[in-house]
Design an enzyme around this catalytic site. Structure first.
Site, mmCIF file in Angstrom:
data_model
loop_
_atom_site.group_PDB
_atom_site.id
_atom_site.type_symbol
_atom_site.label_atom_id
_atom_site.label_comp_id
_atom_site.label_asym_id
_atom_site.label_seq_id
_atom_site.Cartn_x
_atom_site.Cartn_y
_atom_site.Cartn_z
ATOM 1 N N CYS A 115 30.397 -24.285 5.778
ATOM 2 C CA CYS A 115 29.187 -24.021 6.577
ATOM 3 C C CYS A 115 29.407 -22.949 7.643
ATOM 4 O O CYS A 115 28.455 -22.351 8.135
ATOM 5 C CB CYS A 115 28.678 -25.302 7.220
ATOM 6 S SG CYS A 115 28.168 -26.522 5.998
ATOM 7 N N HIS A 251 23.786 -22.668 13.020
ATOM 8 C CA HIS A 251 23.842 -23.317 11.701
ATOM 9 C C HIS A 251 22.907 -24.515 11.721
ATOM 10 O O HIS A 251 22.833 -25.247 12.721
ATOM 11 C CB HIS A 251 25.283 -23.754 11.402
ATOM 12 C CG HIS A 251 25.403 -24.605 10.183
ATOM 13 N ND1 HIS A 251 24.813 -24.272 8.989
ATOM 14 C CD2 HIS A 251 26.037 -25.793 9.974
ATOM 15 C CE1 HIS A 251 25.079 -25.215 8.099
ATOM 16 N NE2 HIS A 251 25.818 -26.140 8.670
ATOM 17 N N ASN A 281 20.048 -28.335 5.037
ATOM 18 C CA ASN A 281 21.310 -27.647 5.353
ATOM 19 C C ASN A 281 21.699 -26.798 4.148
ATOM 20 O O ASN A 281 22.040 -27.327 3.093
ATOM 21 C CB ASN A 281 22.382 -28.707 5.657
ATOM 22 C CG ASN A 281 23.722 -28.108 6.032
ATOM 23 O OD1 ASN A 281 23.964 -26.917 5.838
ATOM 24 N ND2 ASN A 281 24.610 -28.937 6.545
HETATM 25 O O1 UT7 Z 1 26.983 -28.570 7.801
HETATM 26 C C1 UT7 Z 1 28.282 -29.033 7.702
HETATM 27 C C2 UT7 Z 1 28.619 -29.942 8.811
HETATM 28 N N1 UT7 Z 1 27.938 -31.198 8.674
HETATM 29 C C3 UT7 Z 1 27.347 -31.753 9.725
HETATM 30 O O2 UT7 Z 1 27.310 -31.170 10.773
HETATM 31 C C4 UT7 Z 1 26.792 -33.150 9.553
HETATM 32 C C5 UT7 Z 1 27.131 -33.973 10.772
HETATM 33 N N2 UT7 Z 1 26.676 -35.342 10.672
HETATM 34 C C6 UT7 Z 1 25.365 -35.703 10.718
HETATM 35 O O3 UT7 Z 1 24.490 -34.858 10.760
HETATM 36 C C7 UT7 Z 1 25.032 -37.174 10.777
HETATM 37 O O4 UT7 Z 1 26.223 -37.906 10.997
HETATM 38 C C8 UT7 Z 1 24.330 -37.719 9.495
HETATM 39 C C9 UT7 Z 1 22.909 -37.151 9.397
HETATM 40 C C10 UT7 Z 1 25.120 -37.340 8.261
HETATM 41 C C11 UT7 Z 1 24.212 -39.238 9.585
HETATM 42 O O5 UT7 Z 1 23.513 -39.599 10.774
HETATM 43 P P1 UT7 Z 1 24.117 -40.687 11.773
HETATM 44 O O6 UT7 Z 1 23.134 -40.895 12.837
HETATM 45 O O7 UT7 Z 1 25.496 -40.226 12.158
HETATM 46 O O8 UT7 Z 1 24.164 -41.962 10.867
HETATM 47 P P2 UT7 Z 1 25.411 -42.889 10.514
HETATM 48 O O9 UT7 Z 1 26.313 -42.208 9.540
HETATM 49 O O10 UT7 Z 1 26.006 -43.406 11.788
HETATM 50 O O11 UT7 Z 1 24.679 -44.086 9.769
HETATM 51 C C12 UT7 Z 1 23.787 -44.976 10.465
HETATM 52 C C13 UT7 Z 1 23.213 -45.965 9.446
HETATM 53 C C14 UT7 Z 1 24.280 -46.575 8.548
HETATM 54 O O12 UT7 Z 1 23.936 -47.919 8.308
HETATM 55 P P3 UT7 Z 1 24.698 -49.108 9.089
HETATM 56 O O13 UT7 Z 1 26.144 -48.938 8.732
HETATM 57 O O14 UT7 Z 1 24.421 -48.851 10.555
HETATM 58 O O15 UT7 Z 1 24.041 -50.321 8.534
HETATM 59 C C15 UT7 Z 1 24.146 -45.798 7.268
HETATM 60 O O16 UT7 Z 1 24.560 -46.514 6.132
HETATM 61 O O17 UT7 Z 1 22.304 -45.273 8.580
HETATM 62 C C16 UT7 Z 1 22.652 -45.552 7.229
HETATM 63 N N3 UT7 Z 1 22.269 -44.396 6.407
HETATM 64 C C17 UT7 Z 1 21.063 -44.239 5.876
HETATM 65 N N4 UT7 Z 1 19.944 -45.007 5.932
HETATM 66 C C18 UT7 Z 1 18.861 -44.541 5.281
HETATM 67 C C19 UT7 Z 1 23.051 -43.335 6.069
HETATM 68 N N5 UT7 Z 1 22.342 -42.476 5.312
HETATM 69 C C20 UT7 Z 1 21.110 -43.013 5.162
HETATM 70 C C21 UT7 Z 1 19.939 -42.610 4.499
HETATM 71 N N6 UT7 Z 1 18.846 -43.395 4.591
HETATM 72 N N7 UT7 Z 1 19.877 -41.457 3.804
#
Ligand code: UT7
Length: 324
Positions: A115, A251, A281
């Site tokens: 990225c 980005h 993204n």
């Molecule tokens: O471009 C390259 C670099 N990449 C990035 O910069 C990405 C950086 N990371 C992010 O943008 C975020 O971490 C994500 C968008 C990937 C995830 O968001 P988050 O607020 O960090 O969510 P999380 O991983 O802490 O997950 C929270 C909850 C979890 O459930 P539990 O464990 O709390 O029950 C996940 O399983 O959300 C759940 N979850 C979803 N729920 C519905 C994860 N993906 C989904 C989904 N739909 N698609």
């Protein structure tokens, strides 16, 4: 150091026709438009058709950038493509774009910094132009991340889209005492200790293309502080501050990362170009697509100070500052 500057003289972008809204994913994974919108800022993304590839999209974006800059393909002596989704293992997709544009002089190569690829590509183009190794460069970001998705992994498959963006960067020799246009400063980093938090589990070692794997929360944790530190470095090198920035073109990974980083840098959100909602993204393509979209909307005026920063797999991260 000589007086040569690398000035952006044109922009272009291409997005595949197929638009995929968040609701598409609700049919086959446990997710919702509401979760995707609030956690990421993404509403839709574009997916390439089976006839399209990183090279075909890169060619279209480059053609638009050439027209926008008033150049012909034969004027270009350097093509750099930032991508993690090459058409083939080799030759480089940059050479396929070069020939697709009808360019047979100069040289072309790919850069792989995921990225952060476009930031690395622009910094390299700037260095080659300043050292006299090139005079007019096409710097492209093109990606088909839809082909790396595990459609059963709700934590990643909703994030990415396909597309391409390009800029023409030209050698400029400002008159003595003239305004300093072009790339003012760049800052690049990588730290392979974090290679396992964002990677593709395929390649020549497995004989498969593989799927993208990401520990999103961990990447997020690194993103804001590394982007802010790198940006502070380029601002310092150029002897300006965040409040001098006219446009931030970051980005486009997550609206929460964009908001948090720009706020820490004292850049108001109305000076930040955000295309994430429409495109998702697009990895190395996201900055050049955003530059081109904003330029086509007439946002930039000559002399504007423009800042970009990105972080991705590796981890690799960096930033650049340029005067339009
Ligand atoms: O471009 C390259 C670099 N990449 C990035 O910069 C990405 C950086 N990371 C992010 O943008 C975020 O971490 C994500 C968008 C990937 C995830 O968001 P988050 O607020 O960090 O969510 P999380 O991983 O802490 O997950 C929270 C909850 C979890 O459930 P539990 O464990 O709390 O029950 C996940 O399983 O959300 C759940 N979850 C979803 N729920 C519905 C994860 N993906 C989904 C989904 N739909 N698609």
């Amino acid at each position: 150091m000589n007086n040569i500057r690398s000035v952006v003289t044109g922009t272009g972008h291409y997005l595949p026709e197929k638009i995929v809204p968040n609701s598409y994913f609700e049919d086959f994974i446990d997710t919702s438009d509401e979760w995707i919108t609030t956690r990421t800022g993404i509403k839709q993304r574009h997916f390439a058709s089976s006839e399209e590839s990183t090279s075909t999209m890169g060619i279209k974006a480059a053609q638009m950038a050439l027209v926008n800059s008033g150049n012909k393909p034969e004027d270009i002596d350097l093509v750099i493509l930032a991508t993690s989704t090459s058409d083939h293992t080799f030759p480089s997709t940059a050479t396929q774009i070069q020939s697709g544009l009808g360019i047979s002089r100069g040289y072309a190569f790919d850069i792989q910094a995921v990225c952060a690829g476009f930031v690395f590509a622009l910094a390299n183009a700037n260095a080659l132009i300043k050292s006299g190794e090139a005079t007019k460069a096409l710097v492209i970001g093109s990606e088909t991340f839809s082909r790396l998705m595990d459609w059963e992994d709700r934590t990643t498959c909703i994030l990415f889209g396909d597309g391409a963006g390009a800029v023409v960067v030209e050698e400029d020799q400002p008159a003595n005492g003239g305004p300093e246009r072009g790339v003012l400063a760049t800052d690049l980093h990588s730290d392979g200790r974090y290679k396992d938090i964002l990677f593709v589990d395929g390649g020549v070692t497995t004989g498969t293309t593989g799927h993208l794997r990401m520990k999103g929360r961990e990447v997020f944790r690194h993103a804001v502080s590394k982007l802010v530190n790198s940006t502070e470095e380029v601002l310092k090198k150029a002897k300006v501050s965040g409040s001098d920035v006219d446009w931030a073109v970051p980005h486009q990974a997550n609206i929460r990362i964009i908001q948090s980083a720009t706020q820490k840098l004292n850049i108001p959100i109305d000076k930040v170009v955000v295309t994430l909602e429409q495109h998702g993204n697009t990895s190395a393509a996201s900055i050049p697509i955003s530059l081109s979209v904003a330029n086509a909307e007439g946002k930039f005026k000559k002399g504007d100070l423009i800042l970009s920063h990105a972080i991705g797999g590796g981890l690799c991260w960096g930033s650049f500052l340029l005067r339009w």
